[in-house]
Design an enzyme around this catalytic site. Structure first.
Site, PDB file in Angstrom:
ATOM      1  N   TYR A 143      38.812-102.446 -19.591  1.00 54.62           N
ATOM      2  CA  TYR A 143      39.525-102.505 -20.871  1.00 54.62           C
ATOM      3  C   TYR A 143      38.548-102.616 -22.039  1.00 54.62           C
ATOM      4  O   TYR A 143      38.715-101.966 -23.068  1.00 54.62           O
ATOM      5  CB  TYR A 143      40.491-103.695 -20.881  1.00 54.62           C
ATOM      6  CG  TYR A 143      41.294-103.782 -22.159  1.00 54.62           C
ATOM      7  CD1 TYR A 143      42.528-103.125 -22.271  1.00 54.62           C
ATOM      8  CD2 TYR A 143      40.820-104.484 -23.265  1.00 54.62           C
ATOM      9  CE1 TYR A 143      43.259-103.165 -23.436  1.00 54.62           C
ATOM     10  CE2 TYR A 143      41.541-104.526 -24.450  1.00 54.62           C
ATOM     11  CZ  TYR A 143      42.758-103.881 -24.530  1.00 54.62           C
ATOM     12  OH  TYR A 143      43.483-103.916 -25.695  1.00 54.62           O
TER      13      TYR A 143
ATOM     14  N   HIS B 293      55.564 -77.527 -41.494  1.00 56.23           N
ATOM     15  CA  HIS B 293      55.412 -76.446 -40.517  1.00 56.23           C
ATOM     16  C   HIS B 293      55.678 -76.861 -39.078  1.00 56.23           C
ATOM     17  O   HIS B 293      56.092 -76.053 -38.271  1.00 56.23           O
ATOM     18  CB  HIS B 293      54.024 -75.815 -40.635  1.00 56.23           C
ATOM     19  CG  HIS B 293      52.902 -76.821 -40.638  1.00 56.23           C
ATOM     20  ND1 HIS B 293      52.742 -77.727 -41.654  1.00 56.23           N
ATOM     21  CD2 HIS B 293      51.901 -77.071 -39.754  1.00 56.23           C
ATOM     22  CE1 HIS B 293      51.679 -78.487 -41.398  1.00 56.23           C
ATOM     23  NE2 HIS B 293      51.161 -78.107 -40.251  1.00 56.23           N
TER      24      HIS B 293
ATOM     25  N   ALA C 265      34.923 -81.989 -37.449  1.00 56.80           N
ATOM     26  CA  ALA C 265      35.541 -81.470 -36.230  1.00 56.80           C
ATOM     27  C   ALA C 265      34.775 -80.257 -35.684  1.00 56.80           C
ATOM     28  O   ALA C 265      34.635 -80.091 -34.480  1.00 56.80           O
ATOM     29  CB  ALA C 265      36.992 -81.085 -36.515  1.00 56.80           C
TER      30      ALA C 265
ATOM     31  N   LYS D  45      37.897 -80.188 -30.998  1.00 53.39           N
ATOM     32  CA  LYS D  45      37.325 -78.885 -31.353  1.00 53.39           C
ATOM     33  C   LYS D  45      35.912 -78.812 -30.743  1.00 53.39           C
ATOM     34  O   LYS D  45      35.771 -78.529 -29.575  1.00 53.39           O
ATOM     35  CB  LYS D  45      37.281 -78.720 -32.878  1.00 53.39           C
ATOM     36  CG  LYS D  45      38.648 -78.470 -33.514  1.00 53.39           C
ATOM     37  CD  LYS D  45      39.440 -79.710 -33.729  1.00 53.39           C
ATOM     38  CE  LYS D  45      40.653 -79.488 -34.613  1.00 53.39           C
ATOM     39  NZ  LYS D  45      41.543 -80.664 -34.631  1.00 53.39           N
TER      40      LYS D  45
ATOM     41  N   PHE E 132      42.474 -80.559 -44.581  1.00 51.12           N
ATOM     42  CA  PHE E 132      43.376 -79.920 -43.631  1.00 51.12           C
ATOM     43  C   PHE E 132      44.693 -80.690 -43.632  1.00 51.12           C
ATOM     44  O   PHE E 132      44.810 -81.741 -44.233  1.00 51.12           O
ATOM     45  CB  PHE E 132      42.757 -79.825 -42.231  1.00 51.12           C
ATOM     46  CG  PHE E 132      43.528 -78.846 -41.378  1.00 51.12           C
ATOM     47  CD1 PHE E 132      43.658 -77.530 -41.788  1.00 51.12           C
ATOM     48  CD2 PHE E 132      44.163 -79.239 -40.218  1.00 51.12           C
ATOM     49  CE1 PHE E 132      44.420 -76.619 -41.047  1.00 51.12           C
ATOM     50  CE2 PHE E 132      44.912 -78.342 -39.471  1.00 51.12           C
ATOM     51  CZ  PHE E 132      45.038 -77.032 -39.884  1.00 51.12           C
ATOM     52  N   ASP E 133      45.705 -80.150 -42.960  1.00 50.97           N
ATOM     53  CA  ASP E 133      47.065 -80.677 -43.141  1.00 50.97           C
ATOM     54  C   ASP E 133      47.221 -82.168 -42.864  1.00 50.97           C
ATOM     55  O   ASP E 133      47.759 -82.906 -43.675  1.00 50.97           O
ATOM     56  CB  ASP E 133      48.096 -79.840 -42.352  1.00 50.97           C
ATOM     57  CG  ASP E 133      47.831 -79.782 -40.848  1.00 50.97           C
ATOM     58  OD1 ASP E 133      46.799 -80.299 -40.394  1.00 50.97           O
ATOM     59  OD2 ASP E 133      48.669 -79.215 -40.127  1.00 50.97           O
TER      60      ASP E 133
ATOM     61  N   ASP F 279      34.325 -84.475 -42.513  1.00 49.85           N
ATOM     62  CA  ASP F 279      35.346 -84.200 -41.511  1.00 49.85           C
ATOM     63  C   ASP F 279      34.684 -83.173 -40.589  1.00 49.85           C
ATOM     64  O   ASP F 279      34.667 -81.981 -40.870  1.00 49.85           O
ATOM     65  CB  ASP F 279      36.598 -83.637 -42.206  1.00 49.85           C
ATOM     66  CG  ASP F 279      37.687 -83.250 -41.206  1.00 49.85           C
ATOM     67  OD1 ASP F 279      37.382 -83.135 -40.004  1.00 49.85           O
ATOM     68  OD2 ASP F 279      38.841 -83.053 -41.634  1.00 49.85           O
TER      69      ASP F 279
HETATM   70  N1  F0G Z   1      40.347 -82.189 -39.525  1.00 48.90           N
HETATM   71  C1  F0G Z   1      40.332 -80.857 -39.335  1.00 48.90           C
HETATM   72  C2  F0G Z   1      39.384 -80.014 -40.119  1.00 48.90           C
HETATM   73  C3  F0G Z   1      41.209 -80.277 -38.420  1.00 48.90           C
HETATM   74  O1  F0G Z   1      41.182 -78.964 -38.237  1.00 48.90           O
HETATM   75  C4  F0G Z   1      42.103 -81.115 -37.700  1.00 48.90           C
HETATM   76  C5  F0G Z   1      43.036 -80.562 -36.736  1.00 48.90           C
HETATM   77  C6  F0G Z   1      42.063 -82.489 -37.934  1.00 48.90           C
HETATM   78  C7  F0G Z   1      41.172 -82.992 -38.863  1.00 48.90           C
HETATM   79  C8  F0G Z   1      42.975 -83.448 -37.209  1.00 48.90           C
HETATM   80  O2  F0G Z   1      42.539 -83.634 -35.907  1.00 48.90           O
HETATM   81  O3  F0G Z   1      44.378 -82.780 -34.442  1.00 48.90           O
HETATM   82  O4  F0G Z   1      42.605 -84.288 -33.560  1.00 48.90           O
HETATM   83  O5  F0G Z   1      44.331 -85.157 -35.093  1.00 48.90           O
HETATM   84  N2  F0G Z   1      43.265 -79.351 -36.635  1.00 48.90           N
HETATM   85  C9  F0G Z   1      44.084 -78.702 -35.632  1.00 48.90           C
HETATM   86  C10 F0G Z   1      44.185 -77.234 -35.941  1.00 48.90           C
HETATM   87  C11 F0G Z   1      45.385 -79.344 -35.337  1.00 48.90           C
HETATM   88  O6  F0G Z   1      45.022 -76.554 -35.325  1.00 48.90           O
HETATM   89  O7  F0G Z   1      43.425 -76.730 -36.753  1.00 48.90           O
HETATM   90  P1  F0G Z   1      43.523 -83.977 -34.695  1.00 48.90           P
END
Ligand code: F0G
Length: 463
Positions: free
Chosen positions: A77, A454, A222, A263, A130-131, A220
């Site tokens: 844990y 979306h 990713a 990613k 991003f969203d 960010d």
């Molecule tokens: N930042 C970026 C640039 C992203 O593309 C995403 C997710 C996130 C943060 C959030 O990360 O999904 O692990 O919570 N992008 C996906 C996409 C969902 O389809 O581009 P997460």
């Protein structure tokens, strides 16, 4: 060697050891599936999809070494061996002292913005959010401001770093409202803008500005490895540096990272925050126990941490990065050859098509890019996603829409999953559809969720 006059991409440095079966449903089935999904591709059962380009997130194929690493997961844990292995790996690659695993990227965003105390009247600046990152700013009542360079909005312009933030705009914003700017988040690569990279120069200068105004600056990150590879390809002075060294240099300019490991982490779930500020680290540690779990596992299993540590090492393989970036560019060129307007130059993790020129007969109120996304599924059981109005349009108090400048269709390419014959099938299918694009009908939204529209919106075709 070429295909249709386009140079073949470099082969990847791996071979296939295991396969997962897919089926191509009939046209009648595809039409039924779309109807039942309310014309929202997120609702299509994945077994009804032949090639899934919805996202490159969590869809990578893991290597034999990663599957092996799963067996080494320490499921204690607290203070598990697997955590320390991941921490060591991130410290070595990124150079940050403190590492906090989380279950995925948006948990990192949520935690960080909560601990930084974003609230109504505050701002968060980015090249482009991003969203989910934007949503995590907005749920706190703060305002997310995109300050990407103007070139980013010109689909045809072939400049090398269209993900760059406009430094002048950042300085002006900070000079005017600096005391209310709680955080700067630079997205590398810029997903909303087509997977476009940010240059080292831009990252470093932004770092200096953030320091001057004493605003916390996070990447960010990713898709950090893809960004670093583009720097090697396109930025003067980096040709002979390793991607690993370039990545390390990018990170040295920031206070830390928010990472969705789904990613470039090459895993199916996971994320982390890494940073140097001891005080901030301790505040996050305490805050996260309520929602994510103890700070050494952050909502993940020990085996997930092991697979991620291994994935972070693999993603820096430059032959892999070369074959990936070239595979994506190859698809872009095949589509362009068919007369389709793609966002140029091609980004790191996918090809983005211009929805507005694909179906100029469909008005914005009828979601043109999303209509193409549905038509692509109906035509060939390929699932992709809209990155445009459906995702980002805002409505004012009078119900009038303000539309984002770009209305795109993203063909995201999962890592290490599809082969060149898939890529050719995708190009041919979308090329055929493009020939009869006048038949594509707009969509009417029948259910509109208040946030992250979306994911849950429902539609029917306009007759
Ligand atoms: N930042 C970026 C640039 C992203 O593309 C995403 C997710 C996130 C943060 C959030 O990360 O999904 O692990 O919570 N992008 C996906 C996409 C969902 O389809 O581009 P997460």
């Amino acid at each position: 060697m070429d295909f249709e006059g386009i140079e073949f991409p470099t082969p990847p440095p791996y071979k296939i050891k295991m396969v997962e079966f897919t089926e191509l449903p009939s046209l009648e089935e595809r039409q039924k599936v779309l109807r039942e999904a309310g014309y929202n591709v997120f609702n299509i059962p994945s077994e009804k999809i032949y090639i899934d380009l919805l996202t490159d997130s969590g869809t990578s194929a893991m290597s034999d070494l990663q599957w092996g690493a799963l067996m080494r997961g320490d499921e204690a844990y607290a203070s598990a061996r697997s955590f320390f292995n991941l921490q060591r790996t991130i410290q070595e690659i990124m150079g940050f002292g403190y590492v906090i695993p989380v279950h995925q990227g948006r948990a990192a965003e949520y935690l960080m913005f909560r601990v930084l105390g974003l609230e109504k009247g505050d701002y968060a600046l980015s090249n482009q959010f991003f969203d989910t990152t934007r949503a995590n700013v907005e749920v706190r009542g703060a305002t997310a401001v995109d300050l990407v360079v103007e070139d980013a909005y010109d689909i045809t312009k072939e400049t090398p770093f269209k993900g760059n933030i406009d430094l002048k705009k950042v300085e002006n914003f900070l000079a005017e409202r600096g005391e209310r700017v709680k955080v700067i988040v630079l997205t590398i690569t810029n997903n909303s803008g087509g997977g476009q990279p940010v240059s080292m120069e831009n990252i470093k200068k932004l770092g200096e500005i953030a320091k001057e105004f004493k605003v916390p600056f996070f990447l960010d990150a990713a898709r950090f490895a893809e960004n670093a590879y583009f720097i090697k390809l396109r930025e003067k002075g980096f040709e002979d540096k390793s991607v690993k060294d370039i990545a390390r240099e990018m990170f040295s300019a920031a206070d830390g990272v928010l990472v969705s490991a789904k990613k470039d982490g090459l895993v199916n779930i996971g994320g982390f925050i890494a940073l140097n500020d001891r005080n901030l680290y301790w505040r996050i540690r305490q805050s996260m126990v309520v929602t994510e779990g103890f700070p050494t596992y952050g909502g993940l299993a020990g085996r997930d941490l092991e697979a991620l540590a291994q994935g972070l090492r693999e993603v820096l393989n430059e032959r892999y990065l070369q074959s990936r970036i070239e595979q994506v560019a190859f698809l872009g060129k095949l589509l362009e050859k068919r007369g389709i307007q793609v966002l140029k130059p091609c980004g790191g993790h996918g090809v983005y098509l211009d929805g507005l020129s694909f179906v100029p007969h469909i008005p914005r109120e009828q979601w043109p890019s999303h209509a193409v996304v549905c038509a692509i599924y109906e035509h060939s059981a390929i699932r992709c996603v809209e990155i445009g109005s459906l995702m980002f349009a805002k409505r004012n108090g009078n119900g009038e829409w303000s539309w984002p400048k770009l209305d795109l269709i993203r063909l995201a390419i999962p890592r290490r999953v599809y082969t060149l014959d898939h890529i050719i099938y995708i190009a041919r299918s979308i090329g055929e559809l493009y020939k009869r694009r006048d038949d594509i009908k707009g969509l009417k939204m029948t259910f509109e969720p208040p946030m992250l529209r979306h994911f849950n919106a429902l539609f029917e075709p306009v007759r």
